[in-house]
Enzyme design. Structure first.
Site, mmCIF file in Angstrom:
data_model
loop_
_atom_site.group_PDB
_atom_site.id
_atom_site.type_symbol
_atom_site.label_atom_id
_atom_site.label_comp_id
_atom_site.label_asym_id
_atom_site.label_seq_id
_atom_site.Cartn_x
_atom_site.Cartn_y
_atom_site.Cartn_z
ATOM 1 N NE ARG A 210 -2.346 -2.363 14.050
ATOM 2 C CZ ARG A 210 -2.049 -1.428 14.009
ATOM 3 N NH1 ARG A 210 -0.965 -1.330 13.408
ATOM 4 N NH2 ARG A 210 -2.848 -0.629 13.924
ATOM 5 N N GLY B 279 0.778 -1.148 0.020
ATOM 6 C CA GLY B 279 -0.313 0.193 0.367
ATOM 7 C C GLY B 279 0.770 1.053 -0.187
ATOM 8 N NE ARG B 280 -3.401 6.598 -0.485
ATOM 9 C CZ ARG B 280 -3.876 6.051 0.238
ATOM 10 N NH1 ARG B 280 -3.947 5.449 1.009
ATOM 11 N NH2 ARG B 280 -5.442 6.203 0.195
ATOM 12 C CB ILE B 281 3.224 2.829 4.463
ATOM 13 C CG1 ILE B 281 2.463 3.253 5.139
ATOM 14 C CG2 ILE B 281 4.746 2.065 5.608
ATOM 15 C CD1 ILE B 281 1.559 3.280 6.946
ATOM 16 C CG HIS C 282 3.418 0.759 18.415
ATOM 17 N ND1 HIS C 282 1.825 -0.074 18.362
ATOM 18 C CD2 HIS C 282 3.063 1.627 17.227
ATOM 19 C CE1 HIS C 282 1.196 -0.128 17.630
ATOM 20 N NE2 HIS C 282 1.869 0.730 16.112
#
Lengths: 315, 315
Positions: free
Chosen positions: B229, B136-138, B278
């Site tokens: 995640r 995706g975008r990342i 995180h």
């Protein structure tokens, strides 16, 4: 090693361990050698005058040729410079220590906890300026890596004895696709840069060029990276600057007086200062290329051919 | 805050500390609110069913609109992904610990000490392949940053329910100026990639997608980065893989079961594994943009206008 061992014209004597050479062993085996390869860790300065500070006139007087290994470590050092810029901004020292010390479960989250300046441009802060103290090959390789992070401006300082060259600056800007490349003075570099890379040679002319006066002029959100020589940065001044928040963070691979840098060193204790033990060229690929170049220098030197990378000792 | 406080039509009640909201305070103040902003740390799952795992059907049943903050954190996460790829390859965990623990003065230098795989291409290893689990975008923002490091190939895996799209792949390759962009299966991704970025959504479909079988197929010189995640990676398998040298190193910003990750966690103890608490979106610029988007979602939602970023709860 195969380059040396497969050459029937050479008699090769090798220290057999993957550690620093024993000094007594060296003094026993070096006399009469036609050529010799020494490493960073071989403490020979009083004997062969070779180490980080080379007694070049002495070599020239004795007619000893000196080969070295430039260029092959450019990319490894540029990689580490980017890593340290990111680690300094993203508070890697504190965040990794919280995890390693088992404090993550007890950490109280807050909206701006651990936040630092973002290396990448963002919609609300759409430009970034890179500053370089010294603008040679490693600096340009580092600049190339910053372009996709949204950097649009590059400022640098250079040896005062070389004249400014606006045409060359424009060529660099065009090559990397950024808007501006400008040579500036130290004060403007400090004031304008979001990240400053120290990439100039060591020696008297650059000793403590990053001092209290320079650090006080930096942006509070900026970070400083040193991957050249420890002597360029005044460690006490940088530690004070970090404690008092004159800049956000720092990442240094080199420290004045290394390796005598213990847990009480001001930079090791300073907040938001990542200190690495001089590993900028430490990648498998680069060390193999350094070794290959060193051996080719040696073999060519022994047989009277031009070395691939020979220092001109007569200047 | 100014967006909310300057709106005369709103009555604003705010938890006054820069910490997690006190639960009793929240339960007292939330009833009757027309809209509410909650943060990662507000443990409300049994009350409002809002946290990392959102009970979307419940919100749909009650007619509660849900705004979120996508996209604004793309660059911050891509930056951290590059940082972790570099840290995993360059042995940042061990080298920073040697300095912080005061061991630098006693360290015995050797030609290949601390050496790891170089992220950048080199003359003797001139190509690099990036692998993405999820594209995706990342992932694309991360790929853009890798291009000046000499990456020429990009492999990725995607949700099996979406069809392959060779034309779109060719467009991505052209946009970033690299030779190949190909969708592959997990086995080919593991075998071919020099660095693998885990950037897919969490949930049942991706649970432990990085397991022993996958890790055993990776290159011994490759590194793994997880900034999505924790549930996508089997922590025990990764720790075993690092101990036994199936891959060179790993960098993880997320861990299954976080924040209950103490000093005895297998990944905290594993060699060449950088663990961060995180912080992928933790930059000042990005957190301000996340806050601004959250507030704009809230205000539009309250007044019945379309939210700038609203999750469709009916799907």
């Amino acid at each position: 090693m195969p380059i040396l061992l497969n050459n029937p014209e050479l008699e090769v004597v090798v220290w057999p361990e993957d550690t620093s050479c024993d000094r007594d062993w060296l003094l026993e085996n070096a006399p009469g050698a036609t050529g010799i390869i020494v490493l960073l860790s071989d403490k020979l300065s009083d004997y062969l005058c070779i180490l980080e500070h080379i007694d070049v006139p002495e070599l020239a007087k004795r007619g000893v040729k000196l080969g070295y290994t430039p260029d092959v470590l450019t990319d490894a050092v540029a990689d580490l410079s980017i890593m340290l810029a990111l680690m300094a901004g993203r508070n890697a020292k504190e965040t990794t220590q919280i995890v390693q010390s088992g404090q993550w479960p007890n950490h109280v989250w807050s909206p701006f906890g651990f936040c630092g300046p973002q290396l990448s441009a963002t919609p609300t802060s759409p430009t970034r300026t890179a500053g370089f103290i010294g603008f040679g090959r490693i600096a340009k390789a580092t600049l190339a890596r910053l372009v996709p992070f949204g950097f649009t401006r590059c400022l640098y300082t250079a040896n005062p004895s070389t004249p400014p060259n606006a045409a060359a600056d424009a060529q660099v800007a065009a090559k990397y696709g950024i808007k501006e490349v400008h040579r500036v003075n130290m004060a403007e570099l400090a004031r304008e840069s979001d990240v400053i890379f120290v990439l100039a040679p060591g020696g008297q002319n650059t000793y403590h060029i990053v001092n209290e006066n320079f650090l006080k002029q930096m942006k509070k959100t900026a970070v400083l990276v040193n991957t050249s020589r420890g002597t360029l940065v005044d460690s006490d001044a940088l530690a004070k600057a970090l404690r008092e928040g004159w800049l956000h963070g720092a990442g240094v691979d080199v420290v004045e007086g290394e390796p005598d840098v213990d847990a009480n060193h001001p930079l090791v204790k300073a907040p938001r200062c990542v200190v690495l033990p001089h590993i900028a060229s430490a990648t498998t690929e680069t060390r193999i290329e350094m070794a290959t170049l060193a051996v080719n220098n040696l073999v060519n030197g022994i047989f009277g051919k031009p070395m691939p990378a020979e220092l001109n000792t007569s200047r």
